[in-house]
Motif scaffolding. Sequence first.
Motif, PDB file in Angstrom:
ATOM      1  N   SER A  48       0.837  -1.250  -0.039  1.00  0.00           N
ATOM      2  CA  SER A  48       0.045  -0.095   0.030  1.00  0.00           C
ATOM      3  C   SER A  48       0.818   1.270   0.006  1.00  0.00           C
ATOM      4  O   SER A  48       0.639   2.161  -0.622  1.00  0.00           O
ATOM      5  CB  SER A  48      -0.830  -0.195   1.357  1.00  0.00           C
ATOM      6  N   LEU A  49       1.767   1.295   0.793  1.00  0.00           N
ATOM      7  CA  LEU A  49       2.774   2.343   1.014  1.00  0.00           C
ATOM      8  C   LEU A  49       3.500   2.612  -0.621  1.00  0.00           C
ATOM      9  O   LEU A  49       3.661   4.034  -0.581  1.00  0.00           O
ATOM     10  CB  LEU A  49       3.850   2.326   2.026  1.00  0.00           C
ATOM     11  N   GLN A  50       3.679   1.821  -1.129  1.00  0.00           N
ATOM     12  CA  GLN A  50       4.519   1.870  -2.587  1.00  0.00           C
ATOM     13  C   GLN A  50       3.774   2.774  -3.431  1.00  0.00           C
ATOM     14  O   GLN A  50       4.372   3.346  -4.327  1.00  0.00           O
ATOM     15  CB  GLN A  50       4.895   0.518  -3.010  1.00  0.00           C
ATOM     16  N   TRP A  51       2.442   3.084  -3.201  1.00  0.00           N
ATOM     17  CA  TRP A  51       1.639   3.776  -3.874  1.00  0.00           C
ATOM     18  C   TRP A  51       1.901   5.082  -3.601  1.00  0.00           C
ATOM     19  O   TRP A  51       1.616   6.048  -4.380  1.00  0.00           O
ATOM     20  CB  TRP A  51       0.114   3.511  -3.769  1.00  0.00           C
ATOM     21  N   THR A  52       2.486   5.649  -2.402  1.00  0.00           N
ATOM     22  CA  THR A  52       2.930   6.872  -2.430  1.00  0.00           C
ATOM     23  C   THR A  52       4.110   7.464  -3.294  1.00  0.00           C
ATOM     24  O   THR A  52       4.213   8.520  -3.603  1.00  0.00           O
ATOM     25  CB  THR A  52       3.580   7.218  -0.766  1.00  0.00           C
ATOM     26  N   LEU A  53       4.983   6.321  -3.712  1.00  0.00           N
ATOM     27  CA  LEU A  53       5.916   6.482  -4.821  1.00  0.00           C
ATOM     28  C   LEU A  53       4.959   6.513  -6.230  1.00  0.00           C
ATOM     29  O   LEU A  53       5.342   7.452  -7.049  1.00  0.00           O
ATOM     30  CB  LEU A  53       6.892   5.294  -5.170  1.00  0.00           C
ATOM     31  N   THR A  54       4.278   5.445  -6.323  1.00  0.00           N
ATOM     32  CA  THR A  54       3.591   5.426  -7.693  1.00  0.00           C
ATOM     33  C   THR A  54       2.633   6.385  -8.117  1.00  0.00           C
ATOM     34  O   THR A  54       2.562   6.805  -9.268  1.00  0.00           O
ATOM     35  CB  THR A  54       3.075   3.862  -7.744  1.00  0.00           C
ATOM     36  N   ALA A  55       1.879   6.968  -7.055  1.00  0.00           N
ATOM     37  CA  ALA A  55       0.718   7.783  -7.284  1.00  0.00           C
ATOM     38  C   ALA A  55       1.609   9.102  -7.730  1.00  0.00           C
ATOM     39  O   ALA A  55       0.967   9.906  -8.628  1.00  0.00           O
ATOM     40  CB  ALA A  55      -0.082   8.347  -6.053  1.00  0.00           C
ATOM     41  N   TYR A  56       2.521   9.303  -7.279  1.00  0.00           N
ATOM     42  CA  TYR A  56       3.318  10.604  -7.377  1.00  0.00           C
ATOM     43  C   TYR A  56       3.778  10.502  -8.792  1.00  0.00           C
ATOM     44  O   TYR A  56       3.615  11.666  -9.691  1.00  0.00           O
ATOM     45  CB  TYR A  56       4.646  10.734  -6.646  1.00  0.00           C
ATOM     46  N   ASN A  57       4.495   9.363  -9.264  1.00  0.00           N
ATOM     47  CA  ASN A  57       5.038   9.355 -10.703  1.00  0.00           C
ATOM     48  C   ASN A  57       3.926   9.147 -11.730  1.00  0.00           C
ATOM     49  O   ASN A  57       4.134   9.688 -12.809  1.00  0.00           O
ATOM     50  CB  ASN A  57       5.841   7.960 -10.704  1.00  0.00           C
ATOM     51  N   ILE A  58       2.800   8.620 -11.484  1.00  0.00           N
ATOM     52  CA  ILE A  58       1.612   8.483 -12.459  1.00  0.00           C
ATOM     53  C   ILE A  58       1.124  10.080 -12.714  1.00  0.00           C
ATOM     54  O   ILE A  58       1.045  10.285 -13.675  1.00  0.00           O
ATOM     55  CB  ILE A  58       0.493   7.471 -11.808  1.00  0.00           C
ATOM     56  N   ALA A  59       0.948  10.728 -11.407  1.00  0.00           N
ATOM     57  CA  ALA A  59       0.298  11.829 -11.886  1.00  0.00           C
ATOM     58  C   ALA A  59       1.396  12.749 -12.467  1.00  0.00           C
ATOM     59  O   ALA A  59       1.111  13.751 -13.403  1.00  0.00           O
ATOM     60  CB  ALA A  59       0.024  12.669 -10.476  1.00  0.00           C
ATOM     61  N   PHE A  60       2.876  12.612 -12.385  1.00  0.00           N
ATOM     62  CA  PHE A  60       3.829  13.681 -12.941  1.00  0.00           C
ATOM     63  C   PHE A  60       3.821  13.200 -14.387  1.00  0.00           C
ATOM     64  O   PHE A  60       3.902  13.929 -15.229  1.00  0.00           O
ATOM     65  CB  PHE A  60       5.147  12.991 -12.142  1.00  0.00           C
ATOM     66  N   ALA A  61       3.553  11.962 -14.538  1.00  0.00           N
ATOM     67  CA  ALA A  61       3.867  11.422 -15.972  1.00  0.00           C
ATOM     68  C   ALA A  61       2.701  11.919 -16.905  1.00  0.00           C
ATOM     69  O   ALA A  61       2.751  12.222 -18.145  1.00  0.00           O
ATOM     70  CB  ALA A  61       4.025   9.885 -16.005  1.00  0.00           C
TER      71      ALA A  61
END
Length: 324
Positions: A48-61
């Motif tokens: 679940s916490l890995q989504w703190t990285l993934t959500a940032y990168n998806i929104a960024f991309a």
Amino acid sequence: MTPPPPRPRLGWVLGLTSTAYFMVVLDSVVVATALPRMQRDLHAGLTSLQWTLTAYNIAFAAGIITAAALGDRFGRRRIFTAGLALFTAASAACALAPNVPELIAARTVQGLGGAIVLPLSLTILTTAFPAGRRGMIVGVYGGLAGLAVALGPIVGGAITQGIDWHWIFWINVPIGAVALPLALRLLPDSYGAPERLDLLGVTFLTGSVVAIVWALVRASQAGWTSAEIIGCLAAGVVLLVAFVAWEQRASQPMVPLRLFRSRAFAAGNAASFLMSGAIFAAGVLVTQEFQLARGYSPVAAGLRLLPFFATPMVISPVAGAVSD
């Protein structure tokens, strides 16, 4: 007779755009060494916490190309400062988040702010400097990105170990609060071609990026052959094909495909894609290996990553100067 526009203060332009860029890149990696402590404090699984990285990168991309287009149409300084304000406010929301869902939501907004800051900071910088000095300046700018990536694990580890993981987000707030009024006053403004926004192209590209990245992130949990992953990958490919087809016929495309006929442009983008993918993926995975499998502290893990991440910081300014 109309007086000529004032010359930009080049030192301030470099300092402000680089500071904003540094913050954005730092926050893409600073969370990595804090994940184990965040997992303990928020009582959440690492997945679940890995989504703190993934959500940032998806929104960024998903937002980066749209942000550049908005800057061309409504003024690069105006959109840049709006992105910096959004990033700063979202950083405070990350620090105040009481649970994982709210933290992921705040990180998504933070990623959107970063997507606005990054392309416009580079455009403002290269527009302000004369052509003969741009290679060196862009090299310095890229070197700061290397510094941010190099320091990210160490800063995240030191703050997490010495103070509290919330401060990896709080640290952005005073920097953003100082940089915002200075940017409004000291950065030069510029516009691109006065074309209308390609809303259909934005929709196709954003949907494609989100679907493909979602599939890549979720595949290890859902399985590569699951209906969710196959459906997301198929949707992403279909939307990407639709985007290319639309850009070929649009009168004012968001991404003019003729640019890719330039061998230098195409090769440069391919090299940037491969380099970024290698650096950021390695940063996340190796950090977890050091802390979770080998038991290193956050600071010790960050120090062991320094030789790998510090290389762009040294090479980029030299490469930029040579290219001039």
